[in-house]
Design a protein around this motif. Structure first.
Motif, PDB file in Angstrom:
ATOM      1  N   UNK A  13       0.888  -1.059   0.023  1.00  0.00           N
ATOM      2  CA  UNK A  13       0.087  -0.042   0.117  1.00  0.00           C
ATOM      3  C   UNK A  13       0.913   1.175  -0.012  1.00  0.00           C
ATOM      4  N   UNK A  14       2.129   1.137   0.391  1.00  0.00           N
ATOM      5  CA  UNK A  14       2.674   2.476   0.622  1.00  0.00           C
ATOM      6  C   UNK A  14       3.462   2.570  -0.795  1.00  0.00           C
ATOM      7  N   UNK A  15       3.934   1.567  -1.541  1.00  0.00           N
ATOM      8  CA  UNK A  15       4.292   1.740  -2.868  1.00  0.00           C
ATOM      9  C   UNK A  15       3.466   2.152  -3.658  1.00  0.00           C
ATOM     10  N   UNK A  16       2.281   1.695  -3.453  1.00  0.00           N
ATOM     11  CA  UNK A  16       1.078   1.959  -4.583  1.00  0.00           C
ATOM     12  C   UNK A  16      -0.041   2.830  -3.981  1.00  0.00           C
ATOM     13  N   UNK A  17       0.350   3.773  -3.130  1.00  0.00           N
ATOM     14  CA  UNK A  17      -0.569   4.504  -2.685  1.00  0.00           C
ATOM     15  C   UNK A  17      -1.215   5.518  -3.748  1.00  0.00           C
ATOM     16  N   UNK A  18      -0.378   5.840  -4.778  1.00  0.00           N
ATOM     17  CA  UNK A  18      -0.758   6.602  -5.841  1.00  0.00           C
ATOM     18  C   UNK A  18      -1.815   5.909  -6.581  1.00  0.00           C
ATOM     19  N   UNK A  19      -1.730   4.676  -6.783  1.00  0.00           N
ATOM     20  CA  UNK A  19      -2.762   3.619  -7.369  1.00  0.00           C
ATOM     21  C   UNK A  19      -4.161   3.492  -6.575  1.00  0.00           C
ATOM     22  N   UNK A  20      -3.944   3.433  -5.267  1.00  0.00           N
ATOM     23  CA  UNK A  20      -5.032   3.360  -4.357  1.00  0.00           C
ATOM     24  C   UNK A  20      -5.986   4.692  -4.587  1.00  0.00           C
ATOM     25  N   UNK A  21      -5.209   5.705  -4.455  1.00  0.00           N
ATOM     26  CA  UNK A  21      -5.758   7.139  -4.666  1.00  0.00           C
ATOM     27  C   UNK A  21      -6.513   7.558  -5.829  1.00  0.00           C
ATOM     28  N   UNK A  22      -5.805   6.882  -6.931  1.00  0.00           N
ATOM     29  CA  UNK A  22      -6.502   6.910  -8.206  1.00  0.00           C
ATOM     30  C   UNK A  22      -7.628   5.993  -8.416  1.00  0.00           C
ATOM     31  N   UNK A  23      -7.940   4.830  -7.814  1.00  0.00           N
ATOM     32  CA  UNK A  23      -9.060   4.045  -7.713  1.00  0.00           C
ATOM     33  C   UNK A  23     -10.017   4.652  -6.834  1.00  0.00           C
ATOM     34  N   UNK A  24      -9.940   5.356  -5.791  1.00  0.00           N
ATOM     35  CA  UNK A  24     -10.617   6.006  -4.938  1.00  0.00           C
ATOM     36  C   UNK A  24     -11.398   7.084  -5.657  1.00  0.00           C
ATOM     37  N   UNK A  25     -10.525   7.891  -6.203  1.00  0.00           N
ATOM     38  CA  UNK A  25     -10.941   9.031  -7.104  1.00  0.00           C
ATOM     39  C   UNK A  25     -11.801   8.979  -8.305  1.00  0.00           C
ATOM     40  N   UNK A  26     -11.587   7.801  -9.095  1.00  0.00           N
ATOM     41  CA  UNK A  26     -12.183   7.494 -10.210  1.00  0.00           C
ATOM     42  C   UNK A  26     -13.087   6.583  -9.875  1.00  0.00           C
ATOM     43  N   UNK A  43       1.849   2.981   9.541  1.00  0.00           N
ATOM     44  CA  UNK A  43       2.675   3.483   8.577  1.00  0.00           C
ATOM     45  C   UNK A  43       1.704   3.291   7.253  1.00  0.00           C
ATOM     46  N   UNK A  44       0.624   3.060   7.307  1.00  0.00           N
ATOM     47  CA  UNK A  44      -0.295   2.972   6.330  1.00  0.00           C
ATOM     48  C   UNK A  44      -0.558   4.535   5.743  1.00  0.00           C
ATOM     49  N   UNK A  45      -0.507   4.786   4.582  1.00  0.00           N
ATOM     50  CA  UNK A  45      -0.468   6.340   4.255  1.00  0.00           C
ATOM     51  C   UNK A  45      -1.896   6.698   4.138  1.00  0.00           C
ATOM     52  N   UNK A  46      -2.617   6.971   5.285  1.00  0.00           N
ATOM     53  CA  UNK A  46      -4.010   7.406   5.229  1.00  0.00           C
ATOM     54  C   UNK A  46      -4.226   8.741   5.080  1.00  0.00           C
ATOM     55  N   UNK A  47      -3.599   9.708   5.123  1.00  0.00           N
ATOM     56  CA  UNK A  47      -3.608  11.042   4.938  1.00  0.00           C
ATOM     57  C   UNK A  47      -4.173  11.407   3.518  1.00  0.00           C
ATOM     58  N   UNK A  48      -3.768  10.693   2.373  1.00  0.00           N
ATOM     59  CA  UNK A  48      -4.249  11.034   1.040  1.00  0.00           C
ATOM     60  C   UNK A  48      -5.526  10.291   0.955  1.00  0.00           C
ATOM     61  N   UNK A  49      -5.805   9.195   1.544  1.00  0.00           N
ATOM     62  CA  UNK A  49      -7.193   8.549   1.519  1.00  0.00           C
ATOM     63  C   UNK A  49      -8.348   9.333   2.200  1.00  0.00           C
ATOM     64  N   UNK A  50      -7.872   9.829   3.535  1.00  0.00           N
ATOM     65  CA  UNK A  50      -8.771  10.856   4.296  1.00  0.00           C
ATOM     66  C   UNK A  50      -9.153  12.003   3.254  1.00  0.00           C
TER      67      UNK A  50
END
Length: 262
Positions: A13-26, A43-50
């Motif tokens: 999830x840290x390496x592919x944080x941007x892909x998770x955000x892409x999925x969540x936004x699209x 260490x899960x990058x929750x800030x962008x998800x929030x």
């Protein structure tokens, strides 16, 4: 309450944080279940998800390996986690939505390369894990529940690119399929994906080893969405977001979606 749920083995999830955000936004599922997060929870990058509205999370983490997380726009509370087969692995977490629906997020062991527990300890661990899942759900008799995740088994002949060639390959061997079916029967689970898409080849994983995975299309359906009978009839809209397998630096899994009108 209507909601859409997705499950995705993200392979870090840290390496592919941007892909998770892409999925969540699209795609904007209300709930996203992730497996193989490979990160301690803190260490899960929750800030962008929030920032995208996913202000709720339950998770089990592990440095560099395994790990499961449920990200949600909807309020939820953790209702437990099990270490089936006593492996000491972060492979399960469960949460309950305000409407009373429980979501189980699983990452079943892959099982190594040799489908023989006498020579491959990992394969034995996989079978033991599934056996304990079976026993748990037989005792619990779940209701109003959804089970998702990378179950690391493609059970049907049309869940793999070649049934005949994969019969002796871990993830499609008869003994694994039997164990997975036992889990399903113990909880009276309904395979929501195949309820919605009953016929035809359907995959959610394509190996990194294939140079042109899309053209070769030697896939397997390892990622699943199940539901108990009391809510399975409310499920619809199942799909695999195959395009995500072609995103930059992708996971080797694609997200699987289902919607529920409850």
């Amino acid at each position: 309450m209507a909601f859409t749920l997705a499950t995705w083995n993200i392979n870090s999830v840290r390496l592919r944080e941007a892909l998770v955000c892409k999925l969540l936004s699209e795609e904007a599922p209300d709930v996203l279940c992730l497996q193989e997060c490979k990160s301690p929870v803190e260490k899960i990058p929750t800030e962008g998800f929030r920032a995208l509205g996913y202000t709720h999370m339950v998770a089990r983490g592990q440095k560099g390996y395994n790990g499961v997380a449920i990200l949600s726009k909807l309020p939820l509370q953790e209702v437990g986690a099990h270490d089936f087969a006593d492996l000491g692995h972060a492979r399960h977490v469960a949460a309950q939505l305000e409407n009373g629906v429980t979501i189980h997020n699983f990452y079943v062991p892959a099982g190594g390369d040799i489908p023989d527990r006498a020579v491959n300890e990992k394969f034995g661990q996989k079978l033991d894990y599934l056996t304990q899942m079976r026993d748990h759900f037989a005792a619990e008799r779940p209701a109003k529940s959804i089970l998702v995740g990378d179950l690391n088994i493609a059970p049907r002949e049309d869940d793999v690119w070649s049934h005949k060639q994969l019969l002796k390959i871990v993830s499609h061997t008869p003994i694994e399929v039997e164990h997975l079916n036992d889990v399903m029967q113990a909880g009276a689970w309904v395979d929501v994906t195949r309820q919605d898409i009953p016929e035809g080849q359907l995959y959610s994983w394509w190996s990194y080893r294939a140079r042109d995975w899309d053209a070769a299309d030697k896939g397997r359906r390892l990622d699943h969405v199940w539901a108990t009978p009391d809510i399975a009839t409310a499920a619809h809209g199942s799909r695999v977001l195959r395009d995500a397998r072609g995103w930059e630096q992708p996971s080797d899994h694609a997200p699987v979606f289902a919607s529920f009108d409850l």
